[in-house]
Design a protein around this motif. Structure first.
Motif, PDB file in Angstrom:
ATOM      1  N   SER A 300      50.367  47.813  19.076  1.00  0.00           N
ATOM      2  CA  SER A 300      51.648  47.478  19.344  1.00  0.00           C
ATOM      3  C   SER A 300      51.847  45.955  18.487  1.00  0.00           C
ATOM      4  O   SER A 300      50.899  45.163  18.362  1.00  0.00           O
ATOM      5  CB  SER A 300      51.803  46.896  20.834  1.00  0.00           C
ATOM      6  N   GLU A 301      53.282  46.124  17.917  1.00  0.00           N
ATOM      7  CA  GLU A 301      53.587  45.080  17.261  1.00  0.00           C
ATOM      8  C   GLU A 301      54.023  43.854  17.909  1.00  0.00           C
ATOM      9  O   GLU A 301      54.232  42.836  17.495  1.00  0.00           O
ATOM     10  CB  GLU A 301      54.737  45.325  16.381  1.00  0.00           C
ATOM     11  N   GLU A 302      54.319  44.249  19.242  1.00  0.00           N
ATOM     12  CA  GLU A 302      54.669  43.101  20.350  1.00  0.00           C
ATOM     13  C   GLU A 302      53.758  41.965  20.253  1.00  0.00           C
ATOM     14  O   GLU A 302      52.424  42.249  20.025  1.00  0.00           O
ATOM     15  CB  GLU A 302      55.022  43.845  21.580  1.00  0.00           C
ATOM     16  N   GLY A 303      53.979  40.678  20.526  1.00  0.00           N
ATOM     17  CA  GLY A 303      52.931  39.740  20.920  1.00  0.00           C
ATOM     18  C   GLY A 303      52.328  39.817  21.927  1.00  0.00           C
ATOM     19  O   GLY A 303      52.600  40.474  22.967  1.00  0.00           O
ATOM     20  N   LYS A 304      51.098  39.725  21.886  1.00  0.00           N
ATOM     21  CA  LYS A 304      50.195  39.941  23.036  1.00  0.00           C
ATOM     22  C   LYS A 304      49.917  38.831  23.927  1.00  0.00           C
ATOM     23  O   LYS A 304      49.338  39.274  24.862  1.00  0.00           O
ATOM     24  CB  LYS A 304      48.659  40.025  22.117  1.00  0.00           C
ATOM     25  N   ASN A 305      50.702  37.821  23.974  1.00  0.00           N
ATOM     26  CA  ASN A 305      50.540  37.008  25.166  1.00  0.00           C
ATOM     27  C   ASN A 305      51.859  36.371  25.434  1.00  0.00           C
ATOM     28  O   ASN A 305      52.207  35.314  25.699  1.00  0.00           O
ATOM     29  CB  ASN A 305      49.915  35.622  24.691  1.00  0.00           C
ATOM     30  N   LEU A 306      52.856  37.395  25.595  1.00  0.00           N
ATOM     31  CA  LEU A 306      54.133  37.087  26.027  1.00  0.00           C
ATOM     32  C   LEU A 306      54.530  37.068  27.360  1.00  0.00           C
ATOM     33  O   LEU A 306      55.303  36.405  28.048  1.00  0.00           O
ATOM     34  CB  LEU A 306      55.220  38.058  25.283  1.00  0.00           C
ATOM     35  N   ASN A 307      53.422  37.628  28.243  1.00  0.00           N
ATOM     36  CA  ASN A 307      53.568  38.124  29.630  1.00  0.00           C
ATOM     37  C   ASN A 307      52.970  37.277  30.578  1.00  0.00           C
ATOM     38  O   ASN A 307      52.515  37.499  31.600  1.00  0.00           O
ATOM     39  CB  ASN A 307      53.310  39.428  29.887  1.00  0.00           C
ATOM     40  N   GLU A 308      52.430  35.834  29.936  1.00  0.00           N
ATOM     41  CA  GLU A 308      51.576  35.364  30.950  1.00  0.00           C
ATOM     42  C   GLU A 308      52.214  34.672  32.304  1.00  0.00           C
ATOM     43  O   GLU A 308      51.434  34.791  33.174  1.00  0.00           O
ATOM     44  CB  GLU A 308      50.906  33.968  30.003  1.00  0.00           C
ATOM     45  N   GLU A 309      53.390  34.315  31.892  1.00  0.00           N
ATOM     46  CA  GLU A 309      53.991  33.791  33.382  1.00  0.00           C
ATOM     47  C   GLU A 309      54.273  34.849  34.637  1.00  0.00           C
ATOM     48  O   GLU A 309      53.579  34.611  35.656  1.00  0.00           O
ATOM     49  CB  GLU A 309      55.243  33.089  32.762  1.00  0.00           C
ATOM     50  N   PRO A 310      54.758  35.982  34.133  1.00  0.00           N
ATOM     51  CA  PRO A 310      54.793  37.227  35.115  1.00  0.00           C
ATOM     52  C   PRO A 310      53.342  37.583  35.640  1.00  0.00           C
ATOM     53  O   PRO A 310      53.047  37.825  36.728  1.00  0.00           O
ATOM     54  CB  PRO A 310      55.561  38.102  34.414  1.00  0.00           C
ATOM     55  N   TYR A 319      47.456  38.094  46.118  1.00  0.00           N
ATOM     56  CA  TYR A 319      46.691  37.127  47.093  1.00  0.00           C
ATOM     57  C   TYR A 319      47.518  36.525  48.144  1.00  0.00           C
ATOM     58  O   TYR A 319      47.006  35.670  48.798  1.00  0.00           O
ATOM     59  CB  TYR A 319      45.875  36.098  46.384  1.00  0.00           C
ATOM     60  N   ARG A 320      48.628  37.245  48.362  1.00  0.00           N
ATOM     61  CA  ARG A 320      49.712  36.806  49.303  1.00  0.00           C
ATOM     62  C   ARG A 320      49.771  35.329  49.564  1.00  0.00           C
ATOM     63  O   ARG A 320      49.711  34.607  50.536  1.00  0.00           O
ATOM     64  CB  ARG A 320      49.315  37.530  50.814  1.00  0.00           C
ATOM     65  N   LYS A 321      49.860  34.551  48.636  1.00  0.00           N
ATOM     66  CA  LYS A 321      50.222  33.088  48.480  1.00  0.00           C
ATOM     67  C   LYS A 321      51.653  32.926  48.238  1.00  0.00           C
ATOM     68  O   LYS A 321      52.295  33.644  47.710  1.00  0.00           O
ATOM     69  CB  LYS A 321      49.413  32.434  47.211  1.00  0.00           C
ATOM     70  N   ASN A 322      52.162  31.716  48.761  1.00  0.00           N
ATOM     71  CA  ASN A 322      53.475  31.214  48.437  1.00  0.00           C
ATOM     72  C   ASN A 322      53.456  29.988  47.420  1.00  0.00           C
ATOM     73  O   ASN A 322      54.320  29.197  47.783  1.00  0.00           O
ATOM     74  CB  ASN A 322      53.996  30.879  49.823  1.00  0.00           C
ATOM     75  N   TYR A 323      52.739  29.815  46.663  1.00  0.00           N
ATOM     76  CA  TYR A 323      52.683  28.719  45.836  1.00  0.00           C
ATOM     77  C   TYR A 323      53.876  28.588  44.746  1.00  0.00           C
ATOM     78  O   TYR A 323      54.133  29.560  44.271  1.00  0.00           O
ATOM     79  CB  TYR A 323      51.344  28.405  45.009  1.00  0.00           C
ATOM     80  N   SER A 324      54.598  27.479  44.571  1.00  0.00           N
ATOM     81  CA  SER A 324      55.497  27.378  43.732  1.00  0.00           C
ATOM     82  C   SER A 324      54.614  27.043  42.475  1.00  0.00           C
ATOM     83  O   SER A 324      53.622  26.269  42.489  1.00  0.00           O
ATOM     84  CB  SER A 324      56.579  26.147  43.787  1.00  0.00           C
ATOM     85  N   PHE A 325      55.158  27.471  41.199  1.00  0.00           N
ATOM     86  CA  PHE A 325      54.369  27.212  39.882  1.00  0.00           C
ATOM     87  C   PHE A 325      55.135  27.330  38.861  1.00  0.00           C
ATOM     88  O   PHE A 325      56.395  27.631  38.732  1.00  0.00           O
ATOM     89  CB  PHE A 325      53.230  27.870  39.748  1.00  0.00           C
ATOM     90  N   SER A 326      54.877  26.226  37.719  1.00  0.00           N
ATOM     91  CA  SER A 326      55.526  26.247  36.468  1.00  0.00           C
ATOM     92  C   SER A 326      54.486  26.748  35.450  1.00  0.00           C
ATOM     93  O   SER A 326      53.273  26.641  35.716  1.00  0.00           O
ATOM     94  CB  SER A 326      55.948  24.846  35.999  1.00  0.00           C
ATOM     95  N   GLN A 348      57.723  18.804  41.789  1.00  0.00           N
ATOM     96  CA  GLN A 348      58.320  20.059  42.603  1.00  0.00           C
ATOM     97  C   GLN A 348      57.328  20.990  42.778  1.00  0.00           C
ATOM     98  O   GLN A 348      57.591  21.630  43.877  1.00  0.00           O
ATOM     99  CB  GLN A 348      59.629  20.142  42.174  1.00  0.00           C
ATOM    100  N   TYR A 349      56.481  21.379  42.088  1.00  0.00           N
ATOM    101  CA  TYR A 349      55.332  22.635  41.960  1.00  0.00           C
ATOM    102  C   TYR A 349      54.086  22.232  42.397  1.00  0.00           C
ATOM    103  O   TYR A 349      53.439  21.000  42.291  1.00  0.00           O
ATOM    104  CB  TYR A 349      55.375  23.218  40.649  1.00  0.00           C
ATOM    105  N   GLN A 350      53.721  23.120  43.262  1.00  0.00           N
ATOM    106  CA  GLN A 350      52.234  22.983  43.833  1.00  0.00           C
ATOM    107  C   GLN A 350      51.324  23.133  42.517  1.00  0.00           C
ATOM    108  O   GLN A 350      50.120  22.629  42.447  1.00  0.00           O
ATOM    109  CB  GLN A 350      51.818  23.866  44.657  1.00  0.00           C
TER     110      GLN A 350
END
Length: 518
Positions: A300-310, A319-326, A348-350
């Protein structure tokens, strides 16, 4: 002293006649001492003659020792000056230190005190180098005896730590010892490659038996801290080797205590695979199956690390956790400055995940830029550039401010990098990937004795674009080269830093849990 050089010492003291026994002692030890009676005489002597070190009495008629010190430093800024005084007043010590004295001795001094101060200030680097060389000679045999491809993963970690320790210790040492260590590292790299090729498939097949690997980091290291109520910064420095960690940790020890470990990167030791495995908690094959919209194939020509946050979001949800994160990625200085300015908003984030890309950029720039290649022409220089970046970019202040916030920090990387030396011939079609340390494709021709091959990629947790795709990985400090234009290709890429294959440097990588001292 092993050197034949006669060191010239200037000694200024208004009671110099009383110090003749000390002067004779130093002459017997191979030093030439020029005695003078005042600060003014000391300044004249420094103007007319080159000295290696000055003993300077603090309390003399006329110019005081501190006044003479200031004038001497103006004339010879780098000349070591040792202040000798009867006074133990703290203010005087502070003034002398502020005047950049080299050492501070309280009268009455004995000859051995003087000798120790001279050794510390004139011969320290030579003595350390000679002692280090002698110690490595003694340990060389132990390391050679210990090396075997039958070591456990913990034994390999210990061996690699010791090799890195000696590499750093011998940076300024004997060339012959450095060459001996390089040979020992090469032997270790070959044995480690055999160890990985024998065990890797079994580790992927039976995850419960394997050492800590990329997909296990969040489950094993991050979630337990969050579950116990801690707030965590997970900081990943792309392409960050264990020796580079060793070169920067002294800076961070001002703010943190450390729990240091090494973990094992998955194959390929490349960002697309290893980092996505960290952030998803899955092997690449499982990412491609479960989240096809997040996985990006080699072709793929698409960047290989664009989906890290999702990917991090899917991991937390699975893992059924409710952590807030940035999630923040720092490519260049302006992103780092912006992140530093917004750091308080992250309270504000855990969980706060930060990816720092400088070291990976340095590695690629060293291949492509002649100037950077000159600046990082050795492993020691490569570490030095990393250390300079760490101290003078926003990175140092980032860690400093996080410690003040009281957050726990997990510092790690997705893979390391190795300086490649030995070309291994391979042939592939136009769709074969360009990485020098691993290849994936359906029509690869190579010598199977020179590589680790995955004919069935699923067995080592890797996806296929085509049914006939296979992966091959280079060992130790090898790199793949095509027969076409072979000599040019080899000359261009030899001695560059690459990643993707099997080596101690790429696979055994730092995992540091940091507790703020504040």
């Amino acid at each position: 002293m092993s050197s034949n050089k006669v060191y010239q010492i200037l000694w200024a003291d208004d009671e110099i006649d009383l110090l003749k026994p000390h002067i004779l002692f130093l002459k017997e030890k191979g030093y030439e001492v020029t005695p003078v009676l005042s600060g003014s005489d000391a300044i004249e002597a420094v103007q007319s003659q080159n000295f290696d070190l000055v003993f300077l009495d603090e309390n003399m008629p006329g110019l005081t020792g501190l006044e003479a010190l200031q004038r001497i430093k103006e004339l010879r800024p780098f000349l070591p000056v040792i202040m000798i005084t009867k006074s133990e007043e703290e203010e005087l010590m502070n003034q002398a230190i502020g005047g950049k004295i080299t050492d501070y001795l309280i009268k009455p001094v004995n000859p051995n005190q003087l000798l120790l101060s001279l050794k510390k200030n004139l011969h320290q680097s030579t003595i350390i180098s000679e002692t280090t060389t002698m110690n490595y000679r003694q340990e060389f045999a132990q390391l050679s005896t210990q090396m075997s491809d039958r070591l456990s993963i913990d034994e390999w970690k210990d061996l690699y730590r010791r090799l890195v320790h000696w590499e750093i210790e011998l940076e300024q040492g004997d060339a012959q010892m450095k060459e001996l260590l390089e040979m020992q590292k090469t032997d270790a790299g070959r044995l480690f490659s055999r160890f990985i090729s024998r065990n890797y498939e079994g580790w992927i097949r039976e995850p419960e038996t394997r050492p800590l690997m990329s997909p296990d980091l969040f489950k094993t290291k991050v979630f337990p801290l969050l579950d116990s109520g801690e707030k965590v910064f997970f900081i990943l420095i792309d392409n960050f080797r264990y020796d580079q960690w060793e070169s920067v940790k002294a800076m961070l020890s001002e703010f943190y205590t450390f729990d240091e470990d090494l973990y094992l990167s998955i194959l390929p030791t490349a960002t697309q695979y290893a980092r996505n495995a960290i952030f998803s908690g899955l092997m690449p094959l499982d990412i491609a199956k479960m989240f096809p919209d997040l996985w990006v194939d080699e072709e793929s020509e698409e960047g290989k690390n664009l989906n890290e946050e999702p990917m991090i979001q899917t991991l937390i949800q699975r893992y059924r956790k409710n952590y807030s994160f940035s999630y923040n990625k720092v490519y260049e200085a302006r992103f780092g400055e912006r992140l530093l300015g917004n750091l308080n908003s992250l309270k504000q984030y855990q969980l706060n995940v930060i990816v720092l890309n400088f070291v990976d950029m340095l590695s690629h720039a060293r291949t492509e830029s002649k100037m950077i290649r000159e600046l990082a022409n050795t492993e020691a220089a490569y570490r030095s550039l990393t250390r300079s970046w760490f101290r003078h970019s926003t990175t140092y202040n980032l860690f400093k401010h996080i410690s003040e916030m009281g957050y726990r920090v997990i510092l790690t990387t997705d893979h390391g990098t190795i300086r490649v030396k030995n070309p291994v011939k391979i042939v592939g079609d136009k769709n074969t990937n360009t990485n020098l340390r691993y290849k994936v494709g359906k029509t690869l021709t190579y010598n199977p004795k020179e590589v680790y091959e995955a004919i069935v990629p699923a067995k080592i947790g890797l996806p296929q674009v085509n049914l006939s795709d296979r992966y091959v990985f280079s060992y130790s400090d090898d790199f793949f080269a095509y027969p076409n234009n072979y000599n040019y290709y080899v000359q261009y890429y030899r001695d560059t830093f690459q990643h993707g294959g099997i080596s101690l440097e790429e696979m055994l990588i730092p995992l540091i849990t940091m507790q703020p001292k504040s």
